[in-house]
Design a protein around this motif. Structure first.
Motif, short mmCIF file in Angstrom:
data_model
loop_
_atom_site.label_atom_id
_atom_site.label_comp_id
_atom_site.label_asym_id
_atom_site.label_seq_id
_atom_site.Cartn_x
_atom_site.Cartn_y
_atom_site.Cartn_z
N ALA A 28 9.48 60.15 -59.70
CA ALA A 28 9.43 59.53 -60.77
C ALA A 28 8.35 60.25 -61.59
CB ALA A 28 8.76 58.14 -60.91
N VAL A 29 7.29 60.87 -61.10
CA VAL A 29 6.24 61.51 -61.85
C VAL A 29 6.59 62.87 -62.34
CG1 VAL A 29 3.82 62.58 -61.33
CG2 VAL A 29 4.29 60.69 -59.99
N GLY A 30 6.61 62.74 -63.71
CA GLY A 30 7.05 64.02 -64.62
C GLY A 30 8.42 64.21 -64.38
N ALA A 31 9.27 63.43 -63.86
CA ALA A 31 10.72 63.78 -63.77
C ALA A 31 11.35 63.93 -65.10
CB ALA A 31 11.32 62.39 -62.80
N GLY A 32 11.09 63.08 -66.00
CA GLY A 32 11.98 63.22 -67.31
C GLY A 32 13.21 62.79 -67.31
N GLY A 33 13.66 62.12 -66.14
CA GLY A 33 14.84 61.26 -65.95
C GLY A 33 16.01 62.30 -66.23
N GLY A 34 16.05 63.60 -66.21
CA GLY A 34 17.15 64.26 -66.25
C GLY A 34 17.52 65.36 -65.18
N VAL A 35 17.61 66.59 -65.30
CA VAL A 35 18.02 67.48 -64.26
C VAL A 35 16.93 67.44 -63.19
CG1 VAL A 35 18.35 70.00 -63.79
CG2 VAL A 35 19.26 69.10 -66.03
N THR A 36 15.52 67.26 -63.45
CA THR A 36 14.83 67.25 -62.45
C THR A 36 14.95 66.14 -61.37
OG1 THR A 36 12.94 67.89 -63.94
CG2 THR A 36 12.16 66.90 -61.81
N VAL A 37 15.32 65.07 -61.81
CA VAL A 37 15.79 63.91 -61.09
C VAL A 37 17.10 64.43 -60.19
CG1 VAL A 37 16.80 61.48 -60.67
CG2 VAL A 37 15.05 61.92 -62.40
N LEU A 38 18.08 65.22 -60.58
CA LEU A 38 19.22 65.68 -59.85
C LEU A 38 18.84 66.61 -58.63
CD1 LEU A 38 21.84 66.40 -62.87
CD2 LEU A 38 21.45 64.27 -61.45
N ILE A 39 17.72 67.64 -59.01
CA ILE A 39 17.31 68.62 -58.23
C ILE A 39 16.40 67.73 -57.26
CG2 ILE A 39 15.42 70.19 -57.68
CD1 ILE A 39 15.95 71.24 -60.51
N TYR A 86 26.76 62.28 -62.42
CA TYR A 86 26.13 63.72 -61.93
C TYR A 86 25.09 63.27 -60.68
CZ TYR A 86 27.46 65.77 -66.38
OH TYR A 86 28.35 66.47 -67.41
N LEU A 87 24.32 62.26 -60.73
CA LEU A 87 23.52 61.91 -59.57
C LEU A 87 24.29 61.67 -58.35
CD1 LEU A 87 20.64 61.25 -58.67
CD2 LEU A 87 21.08 58.95 -59.66
N ALA A 88 25.40 61.09 -58.74
CA ALA A 88 26.21 60.64 -57.40
C ALA A 88 26.88 61.95 -56.70
CB ALA A 88 27.24 59.70 -57.72
N VAL A 146 16.25 65.68 -51.40
CA VAL A 146 16.45 64.43 -50.53
C VAL A 146 17.55 64.42 -49.67
CG1 VAL A 146 16.10 61.96 -50.42
CG2 VAL A 146 14.54 63.11 -52.14
N ALA A 147 18.66 64.41 -50.15
CA ALA A 147 19.81 64.42 -49.48
C ALA A 147 20.16 65.60 -48.27
CB ALA A 147 21.11 64.41 -50.10
N ALA A 148 19.46 66.64 -48.60
CA ALA A 148 19.57 67.78 -47.89
C ALA A 148 18.61 67.82 -46.71
CB ALA A 148 19.30 69.05 -48.75
#
Length: 342
Positions: free
Chosen positions: A228-239, A279-281, A244-246
């Motif tokens: 959540a810190v500096g994520a911006g809610g977009g592509v950074t969250v996807l990365i 996209y997140l899923a 995490v999944a990897a």
């Protein structure tokens, strides 16, 4: 095909493996994508998940299965046919020499897969239609009662345990008919196949237990705060979700466990996402597919059924799943950046 042609064994495995692995993590009604969609909440529409999963799976499978398959096949084209789980080289050559007319047809050979998909999809589809009817969506408005009346039947038929058992029985009957063997021999071979699969089930169960331990440890809240810190809610969250999944996939082996655990970790980010939740899923599925190695039951399944050595399996299957993961990651992040659909 290897026995018929005498070549391209690594390519055949890559093509089949790419098709199976991509749909396994991207396209409902396979358990992983279904569970991720449910974990992320109502924001992830199942129809959109199916469509998005197919659109990601096709180019990903083409790049990994065909391009990498040809590359690794040129370097491992001398893989011999070895004794495998439930099969010997002599039996394979005997089947390869049979006339095509004596082999099961395309529909009968595909029936175990089709049956499982249709049964599981029946429950998923009925639940989806009930929701549409409840919202008054045309043309299902007013049909809510009939759809709800069918739910007990679709829940039973669509239960994964029933669906996979029915698929296994269809495969066993086809095997009995095609081999023309005595029923006692057929029973013995079914028993032997269950014994051969026991260690794979044990590995999968251990992976699920480890995933439950991770979820119960509170690591989800910790990682959520970091993301959540500096994520911006977009592509950074996807990365972040992919990473995490990897990490969970590499640590405990199971793609499905990695996907479900990561979905639970990332679910609090959904309301603030600047891109569509599908996209997140999908990117969770991409991360969960990376680096199938010794702690993954899929690794041993490919090794045992393919008659491969451990090093051959690493070069073919482990590399293939990693390429699938990275390719899908690139596709999803690029498309999400251009067309966020938020």
């Amino acid at each position: 095909m290897r026995a018929r042609t005498g070549r391209d064994y690594a390519l055949f495995i890559c093509v089949i493996g790419a098709g199976a692995a991509t749909t396994h993590v991207f396209v409902p009604p396979t358990p992983g994508p279904l569970a991720v969609a449910a974990e992320l909440g109502d924001a992830v529409d199942l129809g959109a998940m199916m469509l998005g999963g197919i659109l990601v799976a096709i180019p990903t499978a083409a790049v990994s299965g065909i391009l990498y398959g040809k590359w690794i096949n040129a370097r491992l084209d001398d893989i011999p046919l070895r004794e495998t789980m439930g099969s010997t080289p002599e039996e394979v050559h005997e089947r390869a020499e049979r006339p095509i007319s004596e082999l099961p047809g395309v529909f009968e050979a595909s029936l175990p897969i089709l049956l499982a998909v249709v049964l599981v999809a029946s429950n998923t589809t009925n639940d989806f239609l009930v929701d549409l009817a409840a919202d008054g969506a045309a043309p299902f408005a007013g049909a809510e009662g009939a759809l709800e009346a069918a739910q007990p039947a679709t829940s039973f038929l669509g239960d994964p345990n029933f669906a996979l058992t029915a698929a296994a029985l269809a495969a066993a009957i086809t095997y009995l008919r095609a081999r023309s063997i005595d029923q006692s021999v057929w029973t013995d071979e079914l028993t032997e196949s269950l014994k051969s699969g026991a260690h794979i089930a044990a590995i999968t169960s251990a992976g699920g237990a480890f995933g439950g331990l991770l979820a119960a440890s509170g690591i989800g809240e910790y990682i959520t705060d970091l993301v959540a810190v500096g994520a911006g809610g977009g592509v950074t969250v996807l990365i972040s979700a992919w990473l995490v999944a990897a990490a969970i996939r590499i640590a405990q082996g199971s793609a499905t466990v990695a996907m479900i655990t990561t979905a639970g970790i990332m679910a609090p980010q959904v309301p603030d996402l600047a891109v569509h939740p599908v996209y997140l899923a999908l990117i969770i599925g991409a991360g969960g597919n990376i680096c199938s190695w010794y702690n993954d039951s899929g690794f041993w399944l490919i090794k045992e059924i393919g008659g491969l050595t451990q090093m051959e399996t690493v070069k073919i299957w482990t590399a293939l799943t990693t390429i699938i993961s990275v390719t899908a990651f690139i596709i999803i992040t690029v498309v999400a950046s251009i067309v966020p659909l938020a």
